[in-house]
Scaffold this motif. Sequence first.
Motif, PDB file in Angstrom:
ATOM      1  N   LYS A 117       1.303  -5.063  -4.433  1.00 47.92           N
ATOM      2  CA  LYS A 117       1.048  -3.620  -3.616  1.00 47.92           C
ATOM      3  C   LYS A 117       1.465  -4.197  -2.316  1.00 47.92           C
ATOM      4  O   LYS A 117       0.934  -5.464  -2.484  1.00 47.92           O
ATOM      5  N   GLU A 169      -1.557  -5.849  -0.452  1.00 50.55           N
ATOM      6  CA  GLU A 169      -1.823  -7.094  -1.498  1.00 50.55           C
ATOM      7  C   GLU A 169      -1.062  -8.424  -0.417  1.00 50.55           C
ATOM      8  O   GLU A 169      -1.649  -9.218  -0.056  1.00 50.55           O
ATOM      9  N   GLU A 224       0.891  -8.344   2.296  1.00 50.42           N
ATOM     10  CA  GLU A 224      -0.402  -8.711   3.428  1.00 50.42           C
ATOM     11  C   GLU A 224      -1.410  -9.779   3.489  1.00 50.42           C
ATOM     12  O   GLU A 224      -2.183 -10.850   4.320  1.00 50.42           O
ATOM     13  N   ALA A 225      -2.108  -9.535   2.753  1.00 47.76           N
ATOM     14  CA  ALA A 225      -3.580 -10.090   2.634  1.00 47.76           C
ATOM     15  C   ALA A 225      -3.276 -11.487   2.179  1.00 47.76           C
ATOM     16  O   ALA A 225      -4.073 -12.771   3.010  1.00 47.76           O
ATOM     17  N   TRP A 228      -0.923 -12.770   5.374  1.00 47.61           N
ATOM     18  CA  TRP A 228      -1.528 -13.173   6.440  1.00 47.61           C
ATOM     19  C   TRP A 228      -2.880 -14.551   6.338  1.00 47.61           C
ATOM     20  O   TRP A 228      -3.058 -15.033   6.947  1.00 47.61           O
ATOM     21  N   VAL A 253       7.704   2.406  -2.060  1.00 50.14           N
ATOM     22  CA  VAL A 253       8.223   3.744  -1.615  1.00 50.14           C
ATOM     23  C   VAL A 253       8.034   4.577  -0.776  1.00 50.14           C
ATOM     24  O   VAL A 253       5.745   4.480  -0.648  1.00 50.14           O
ATOM     25  N   ARG A 284       6.482   3.876   5.780  1.00 46.21           N
ATOM     26  CA  ARG A 284       5.564   3.237   6.660  1.00 46.21           C
ATOM     27  C   ARG A 284       5.812   1.423   5.894  1.00 46.21           C
ATOM     28  O   ARG A 284       5.877   0.638   6.145  1.00 46.21           O
ATOM     29  N   LYS A 285       5.825   1.547   4.621  1.00 45.57           N
ATOM     30  CA  LYS A 285       5.506   1.241   3.622  1.00 45.57           C
ATOM     31  C   LYS A 285       6.330   0.294   3.718  1.00 45.57           C
ATOM     32  O   LYS A 285       6.294  -1.436   3.479  1.00 45.57           O
ATOM     33  N   ARG A 300       6.327  -2.015   6.550  1.00 43.94           N
ATOM     34  CA  ARG A 300       4.952  -2.837   6.405  1.00 43.94           C
ATOM     35  C   ARG A 300       5.968  -4.346   5.577  1.00 43.94           C
ATOM     36  O   ARG A 300       5.538  -5.411   6.195  1.00 43.94           O
ATOM     37  N   ALA A 315      -6.419  -2.907  -1.158  1.00 45.29           N
ATOM     38  CA  ALA A 315      -5.483  -3.207  -1.171  1.00 45.29           C
ATOM     39  C   ALA A 315      -4.887  -2.412  -1.707  1.00 45.29           C
ATOM     40  O   ALA A 315      -4.013  -2.922  -2.760  1.00 45.29           O
ATOM     41  N   MET A 316      -4.501  -0.982  -1.202  1.00 41.71           N
ATOM     42  CA  MET A 316      -3.853  -0.293  -2.476  1.00 41.71           C
ATOM     43  C   MET A 316      -2.109   0.912  -2.155  1.00 41.71           C
ATOM     44  O   MET A 316      -1.649   1.006  -2.737  1.00 41.71           O
ATOM     45  N   THR A 317      -2.049   0.529  -0.914  1.00 39.49           N
ATOM     46  CA  THR A 317      -0.925   0.805  -0.141  1.00 39.49           C
ATOM     47  C   THR A 317       0.449  -0.009  -0.201  1.00 39.49           C
ATOM     48  O   THR A 317      -0.261  -1.126  -0.289  1.00 39.49           O
ATOM     49  N   MET A 342     -12.248  -7.564   3.807  1.00 42.81           N
ATOM     50  CA  MET A 342     -11.218  -6.711   4.529  1.00 42.81           C
ATOM     51  C   MET A 342     -11.869  -5.696   4.400  1.00 42.81           C
ATOM     52  O   MET A 342     -11.118  -5.267   3.759  1.00 42.81           O
ATOM     53  N   GLN A 375      -9.860  -2.195   4.616  1.00 40.62           N
ATOM     54  CA  GLN A 375      -8.614  -1.301   4.473  1.00 40.62           C
ATOM     55  C   GLN A 375      -7.875  -1.429   5.883  1.00 40.62           C
ATOM     56  O   GLN A 375      -8.522  -0.385   6.069  1.00 40.62           O
ATOM     57  N   GLU A 431       0.017   7.221   4.254  1.00 39.45           N
ATOM     58  CA  GLU A 431       0.517   6.376   2.511  1.00 39.45           C
ATOM     59  C   GLU A 431      -0.432   6.608   1.254  1.00 39.45           C
ATOM     60  O   GLU A 431      -1.491   6.981   2.081  1.00 39.45           O
ATOM     61  N   THR A 432      -0.128   6.516   0.750  1.00 40.25           N
ATOM     62  CA  THR A 432      -0.688   6.575  -0.612  1.00 40.25           C
ATOM     63  C   THR A 432      -0.777   5.233  -1.357  1.00 40.25           C
ATOM     64  O   THR A 432       0.054   4.131  -1.291  1.00 40.25           O
ATOM     65  N   PRO A 433      -2.007   5.154  -2.528  1.00 37.82           N
ATOM     66  CA  PRO A 433      -2.992   6.435  -2.291  1.00 37.82           C
ATOM     67  C   PRO A 433      -3.129   6.036  -1.362  1.00 37.82           C
ATOM     68  O   PRO A 433      -4.285   5.027  -0.912  1.00 37.82           O
ATOM     69  N   THR A 490       2.452   8.963  -4.257  1.00 36.02           N
ATOM     70  CA  THR A 490       4.043   8.835  -4.254  1.00 36.02           C
ATOM     71  C   THR A 490       4.457   8.482  -5.863  1.00 36.02           C
ATOM     72  O   THR A 490       4.147   7.688  -6.085  1.00 36.02           O
ATOM     73  N   VAL A 491       5.486   9.419  -5.957  1.00 37.12           N
ATOM     74  CA  VAL A 491       6.331   9.187  -7.348  1.00 37.12           C
ATOM     75  C   VAL A 491       7.291   8.126  -7.044  1.00 37.12           C
ATOM     76  O   VAL A 491       7.772   7.756  -5.925  1.00 37.12           O
ATOM     77  N   MET A 492       7.312   6.961  -7.420  1.00 41.24           N
ATOM     78  CA  MET A 492       7.397   5.712  -7.094  1.00 41.24           C
ATOM     79  C   MET A 492       8.345   5.256  -8.378  1.00 41.24           C
ATOM     80  O   MET A 492       9.724   4.135  -8.100  1.00 41.24           O
TER      81      MET A 492
END
Lengths: 375, 375
Positions: A74, A77, A79-80, A83, A96, A99-100, A103, A373-375, B1, B3, B17-19, B275-277
């Motif tokens: 993800k 993850e 990012e974590a 950083w 997909v 915004r993701k 990032r 951290a799922m997104t 942390m 999120q 943003e998903t999930p 989101t369909v990925m």
Amino acid sequence: MLQHPPAEPGMREDEVETPALILNLDAFEANLATMARRLKGRNVALRPHAKTHKSPVIAHLQKAHGAVGQCVQKVGEAEALAWGGVSNILVTNEVVGARKLARLAALAHVATIGVCADHADQIDALDGAAAEAGARLTVYVEIDVGSGRCGVTSPQEAADLVKRIADSRSLTFGGLQAYHGGAQHLRRFEERKAAIVSAVGIVRATLDALEQGGLPCPAVTGAGTGTFDLESTSGVYTEIQAGSYCFMDADYGRNFDENGAPVSLFRQSLFVLGTVMSVTRAGSAVIDVGHKGVGVDSGLPLVWEKPDIAYAGASDEHGNLKFTPSHNGALKLGEKIRLVPGHCDPTVDRYDWYVGVRNGRVESLWPITARGAMT
Amino acid sequence: MLQHPPAEPGMREDEVETPALILNLDAFEANLATMARRLKGRNVALRPHAKTHKSPVIAHLQKAHGAVGQCVQKVGEAEALAWGGVSNILVTNEVVGARKLARLAALAHVATIGVCADHADQIDALDGAAAEAGARLTVYVEIDVGSGRCGVTSPQEAADLVKRIADSRSLTFGGLQAYHGGAQHLRRFEERKAAIVSAVGIVRATLDALEQGGLPCPAVTGAGTGTFDLESTSGVYTEIQAGSYCFMDADYGRNFDENGAPVSLFRQSLFVLGTVMSVTRAGSAVIDVGHKGVGVDSGLPLVWEKPDIAYAGASDEHGNLKFTPSHNGALKLGEKIRLVPGHCDPTVDRYDWYVGVRNGRVESLWPITARGAMT
């Protein structure tokens, strides 16, 4: 809200507040050393999967044992880790969403960032996001080697995507992502071997198609803890993505090795510590660890070194312990019990802290920075 | 942390943003109003269970709809609520361990705190912790009314514990904790009714024993979303602990009402947005929500309002969607899908934020303050 640590350094393990995620540091360090020894001379790099541990601290310890970088699933993850000072990260997954992607591209200013694609639209979106950020992303083409999940399903599709990456403005082709998730928990060694032989065949066919297209392939990356011995000696994989090897779990413990014995290369280092909280009936007790505290997607946890006690059922916050007739005496209220999680990855993802233990004492507390951290 | 939030107020739902954990605010508010209407005139109080929502924001909204306080399972949840301004909290669980008891007693300085016991040693430890803190704790005696988990198993044992509380220095007897967890998901109404008739019988026998011992019982608290209609009209329960009613889930959707129809009193308000990925094969697609993002302990999630698409399998970070032959056209890369969680409580516990949505727009972001509060 980050939960406060359930322990303090110097505390005895039986003083730790529960449920707590316990890491046996001796066993954990032994696993890192074992993996380094096992891969020596095989001409493959180790890029452990941080979906398991979600911690920059552990990533740095793995680097000290030879890891070339980390995998994640993800952007959060990545990012974590970035950083937290991890400089080379591969997202072994398709990303997909605008915004993701923004990032992800932003991270490429502070670390080398790889990501997977299995569709032309993803490549175009990655290229746009990288160009917008003024950054370069390394893109791996994911091929389906048997799991039936993500990944293109023919060598020609892979070659088309590699060509598209080569023709992009801001992307570099990194290689093939070829992970066979479905093979990791096949119980018999022969089944796992057959699955990886098949995967290797698909990788070879894809490499042939790339070669015919004049497209050099810098890397083939994949493999997990259940099969890495096979990929790492296959001659086509250049990088190993095992994650669970540092912790292990009950489900990996149900795999058999080539001699038909339970696999034993790595030691169990990860535990969930629980407390007996209710003892109102003979032959059973209730522990304060339910399925909010231990992943049950791959089966219930085992009770560590107490073969006469079974974790027989999980509700949200409770676990039912049952004693076999051989058990001498009931469990006592307040007694601490170590559980071996059925599945390490989702168990870790429920906690904010590792409680590192050595010789019965808490030695260190490490935050699980990418928890959730799922997104 | 913690999120970062997956959305901003004003955003369209398909930009989130998903999930992400989506709360349909209209449906959620309707559920709060429905419960208030349903209990009206029944002479029972509502004390919703915060193990479901883990949020002081939601606790305050429930209070505005008549709730007298909140239930929790863990001291950490009680802390999150008390620090968020909730003034009356019952830990519907046994608490074992010196550090936890000290934390619980400390909270009694800022809120009215109840807790359960099913063993004399727990009562002595609670009394010691409360005295040490210079606080009073209200203690409920938990009786097993059919779940076979925690709780004393005879009226005499209950009476003995009540006497011990009455004789303590710093404890007040609050009543009986009589929750039948095992009855909530019995599918047929008649099964649930039989279970609660049996539970009520055990409660009555216990009340008789207390009366014979000259021990007044101020309250009988229990019940969940699957059975609260039965307890609240039983004549012996004084307080209802339902939690899931504000959200609902796929597993409660498999219960039938007294007419043999699927239960429909409350609306589905909680969803996981995905989101369909990846769309590399006909008849299937991959969504970015696996079992790290949706609880699978009570079955796989359902796809909301798309009956021709099934969520057919979960790995850690991926869900496999399968289309039935009736589906017109494949899912598109980037398409957003709402999932109905199989089980709401553990699903909420995986997220840091509720994304409150009304009329397709993000209206509010609420932190899930007690996410991961397990100790």
